[in-house]
Design a protein around this motif. Structure first.
Motif, PDB file in Angstrom:
ATOM      1  N   GLU A  77       0.827  -1.211   0.000  1.00 44.71           N
ATOM      2  CA  GLU A  77       0.000   0.000   0.000  1.00 44.71           C
ATOM      3  C   GLU A  77       0.860   1.259   0.000  1.00 44.71           C
ATOM      4  OE1 GLU A  77      -2.559  -0.481   3.332  1.00 44.71           O
ATOM      5  OE2 GLU A  77      -3.864  -1.949   2.327  1.00 44.71           O
ATOM      6  N   ALA A  78       2.041   1.180   0.589  1.00 45.88           N
ATOM      7  CA  ALA A  78       2.909   2.362   0.657  1.00 45.88           C
ATOM      8  C   ALA A  78       3.668   2.609  -0.644  1.00 45.88           C
ATOM      9  CB  ALA A  78       3.902   2.189   1.815  1.00 45.88           C
ATOM     10  N   TYR A  79       4.105   1.540  -1.307  1.00 46.45           N
ATOM     11  CA  TYR A  79       5.001   1.710  -2.454  1.00 46.45           C
ATOM     12  C   TYR A  79       4.358   1.356  -3.809  1.00 46.45           C
ATOM     13  CZ  TYR A  79       8.500   1.989   1.225  1.00 46.45           C
ATOM     14  OH  TYR A  79       9.215   2.353   2.340  1.00 46.45           O
ATOM     15  N   MET A  80       3.593   0.297  -3.842  1.00 42.51           N
ATOM     16  CA  MET A  80       3.080  -0.189  -5.119  1.00 42.51           C
ATOM     17  C   MET A  80       1.715   0.407  -5.481  1.00 42.51           C
ATOM     18  SD  MET A  80       5.635  -2.089  -5.849  1.00 42.51           S
ATOM     19  CE  MET A  80       5.180  -3.154  -7.214  1.00 42.51           C
ATOM     20  N   GLU A  81       0.862   0.534  -4.494  1.00 43.66           N
ATOM     21  CA  GLU A  81      -0.492   1.031  -4.754  1.00 43.66           C
ATOM     22  C   GLU A  81      -0.499   2.449  -5.318  1.00 43.66           C
ATOM     23  OE1 GLU A  81      -4.054   1.519  -1.767  1.00 43.66           O
ATOM     24  OE2 GLU A  81      -3.710  -0.614  -2.183  1.00 43.66           O
ATOM     25  N   PRO A  82       0.333   3.378  -4.809  1.00 45.54           N
ATOM     26  CA  PRO A  82       0.331   4.736  -5.379  1.00 45.54           C
ATOM     27  C   PRO A  82       0.702   4.773  -6.853  1.00 45.54           C
ATOM     28  CG  PRO A  82       1.397   4.744  -3.233  1.00 45.54           C
ATOM     29  CD  PRO A  82       1.183   3.311  -3.601  1.00 45.54           C
ATOM     30  N   LEU A  83       1.448   3.760  -7.337  1.00 42.57           N
ATOM     31  CA  LEU A  83       1.829   3.690  -8.752  1.00 42.57           C
ATOM     32  C   LEU A  83       0.793   2.948  -9.583  1.00 42.57           C
ATOM     33  CD1 LEU A  83       5.645   2.925  -8.385  1.00 42.57           C
ATOM     34  CD2 LEU A  83       4.563   5.118  -8.922  1.00 42.57           C
ATOM     35  N   GLY A  84      -0.266   2.477  -8.920  1.00 41.71           N
ATOM     36  CA  GLY A  84      -1.360   1.824  -9.636  1.00 41.71           C
ATOM     37  C   GLY A  84      -1.101   0.382 -10.007  1.00 41.71           C
TER      38      GLY A  84
END
Length: 579
Positions: free
Chosen positions: A432-439
């Motif tokens: 959620e911190a690293y991958m989710e913001p990049l979609g």
């Protein structure tokens, strides 16, 4: 004394009861979801083993309509761990023909697929009567689990199935597999396409191609009635497909060259008015006696000449994505026929081999000689998750909400986090911190090898949308079964397939993560993976140095089992990916 006789007679009757009295039965028509594979217009056709919807009855010729009731090309897929499988069914039509046995006209075929994606033919006893029955004894066990095999059941080619049931022992498990999500290949043709004269349904060329490519193939072969008619092509135009095949020349002998030319041109233009999908034109394979009969020679060379002229004219007119399969490429031998025109099983295999080669070229589905370059499914841990179900879920998600970034991998990615959800999420916070913001959407599958990811790429996981980013981390599960050379060859195949489907995406390769006891091998092969990635224009990122101790061994505090990272390990990987 009388009671003793009655008791003895009752016990004897129990002993003589047929085996199917101890079976539980499953009817494909009683499911909550469609399960008849290779059938167009599934929602409209409904509870029927037919090949055209009811409204076609008033729009196509009566002989063609009657043939559309035959179940040629239709299949049922299911899972079972049963040691005995019985299939009983009733058909309408003759059980055999002069040039085809019962097994080819009204029989069925059953294939099993093990957890490594290997096909196996099931062979059993059968009997014909008012109800036809086939019984298969299954002694083999899957090497990974006791949940059985995936099965492919092919239905009769030249009769109409009225009802069908699959029976297994009471203590066994059974589950129908839903309709495949991939776009099909649609084949419009003659009796040869319908299945004449295969000795069993599995040997009809459309079914061989469907197994070889592992793609749905809709069989619109109509014996003696495949004549490139606009009424039929109107229906074909209602189907979205990966490829349309027009193989009708064997039903056009005696037509003038100019008439065949016009039929081919009109058929292609009719499809092109609705679709930009590739179209494949197929020549007549010839006649067995053409070398001794000049009439037969003329009957297939004239349509072939007209077809070639039509193909060249269409290309000159700017028609795109038009392909051609020639008589030379079909390459029939002297013994490829049963009679003068219908292929034997050998001829069907020649047909399928020629089609497979051409279709792989058209759809960019290359296949090599190594296991790592042969795309296959897998089902190594169905107790944890169902592999095909996850694939189906991803295709549905991609269609409903196209992703901007995707990550391909094995259980290391699968169990990290994200959507679609896996059976567990060890690194949920870092995802959620690293991958989710990049979609990122998670295309990780537990226990996947390179060849399994290759299958997924070939079967739609990168189709229908434009990705900004693609992340690849695969190969560790090949260590126990493949050499480094084989792994690198598979990765080269995979990287090419990804680039063909997503030419504009930024692709990042992580290489293989360190694992206990194999640190040196991992370091060595990653040097070569880095070179492969750069050759393709991909970015290579080394995340391994932060997961190792100063002595080169894995940092056990970052792993749960010497292979899968724990939450802290995933956090480090996430930082390295996004920095």
């Amino acid at each position: 004394m009388l009671n003793l006789k009655i008791t003895s007679l009752f016990m004897l009757c129990l002993f003589l009861l047929p085996a199917n009295a101890q079976l539980k039965w499953f009817n494909p028509m009683n499911t909550d979801y469609p399960v008849i594979q290779n059938q167009g217009w599934t929602k409209e056709i409904g509870n029927s083993y037919a090949r055209l919807p009811q409204r076609a009855k008033s729009e196509v010729r009566e002989p063609l309509w009657n043939l559309s009731r035959n179940s040629a090309g239709l299949a049922i897929h299911f899972y079972s761990n049963a040691n005995n499988i019985t299939i009983r069914y009733k058909v309408e039509g003759s059980y055999s023909m002069p040039h085809m046995p019962n097994t080819g006209v009204s029989g069925i075929d059953l294939y099993a697929i093990d957890s490594d994606g290997n096909l196996k033919l099931a062979s059993g006893s059968y009997k014909w009567g008012d109800t036809i029955s086939f019984n298969y004894k299954i002694d083999a066990k899957d090497k990974y689990h006791n949940l059985g095999f995936e099965y492919r059941l092919y239905l009769p080619t030249y009769t109409s199935v009225k009802w069908l049931e699959i029976g297994i022992p009471e203590n066994a498990d059974f589950e129908f597999i839903p309709l495949r999500e991939e776009l099909p290949i649609v084949a419009y043709g003659t009796s040869i396409t319908q299945g004449a004269c295969a000795t069993r349904p599995g040997m009809a060329w459309t079914n061989i191609v469907s197994r070889s490519l592992d793609l749905p193939v809709i069989n619109l072969g109509f014996s003696g009635n495949g004549k490139l008619e606009k009424e039929v092509i109107n229906y074909i135009n209602e189907l979205d497909a990966q490829l349309y095949i027009l193989d009708c020349l064997p039903n056009l002998p005696g037509y003038k060259e100019e008439d065949v030319f016009k039929k081919v041109v009109d058929a292609v233009k009719q499809i092109r008015s609705k679709h930009n999908t590739p179209i494949l034109l197929t020549e007549h394979a010839g006649y067995s006696n053409a070398g001794l009969d000049t009439t037969r020679l003329r009957d297939y060379t004239i349509p072939n000449k007209a077809s070639r002229k039509a193909y060249e004219r269409l290309l000159a007119d700017g028609v795109k994505d038009l392909w051609y399969l020639s008589n030379d490429e079909l390459n029939f031998s002297m013994d490829s026929w049963v009679d003068y025109v219908h292929p034997s099983d050998l001829g069907m295999q020649f047909y399928a081999d020629a089609y497979n080669k051409k279709i792989r070229e058209i759809l960019k589905m290359s296949k090599g000689n190594l296991t790592t370059t042969c795309p296959v499914t897998q089902r190594r841990e169905p107790g944890n998750y169902e592999w095909l179900k996850r694939h189906r879920e991803i295709l549905q998600m991609n269609k409903a909400n196209p992703p901007k970034a995707v990550v391909f991998g094995n259980s290391i990615m699968h169990f990290w986090g994200g959507e679609p959800k896996g059976p567990r999420s060890t690194g949920k916070d870092s995802w959620e911190a690293y991958m989710e913001p990049l979609g990122f959407r998670n295309f990780g599958y537990g226990w996947d090898r390179i060849e399994n990811v290759l299958w997924r790429v070939y079967h739609g996981e990168l189709d229908g949308y434009k990705a900004d980013r693609i992340l690849i981390k695969i190969g560790t599960n090949n260590f126990g079964v493949n050499s480094d050379k084989e792994i690198l060859a598979g990765l080269d195949f995979l990287y090419t397939a990804i680039r063909q489907r997503q030419p504009e995406a930024t692709v990042t390769v992580l290489g293989i993560l360190p694992r206990r006891g194999m640190e040196k091998r991992v370091a060595s092969i990653n040097k070569e993976i880095s070179k492969l990635a750069k050759k393709q224009g991909f970015i290579y990122k080394n995340v391994n140095k932060d997961l190792l101790l100063s002595n080169g061994q894995i940092n056990e505090s970052l792993f749960g089992d010497g292979l899968h990272p724990n939450a802290e390990g995933y956090k480090i990987i996430g930082k390295k990916i996004t920095e």
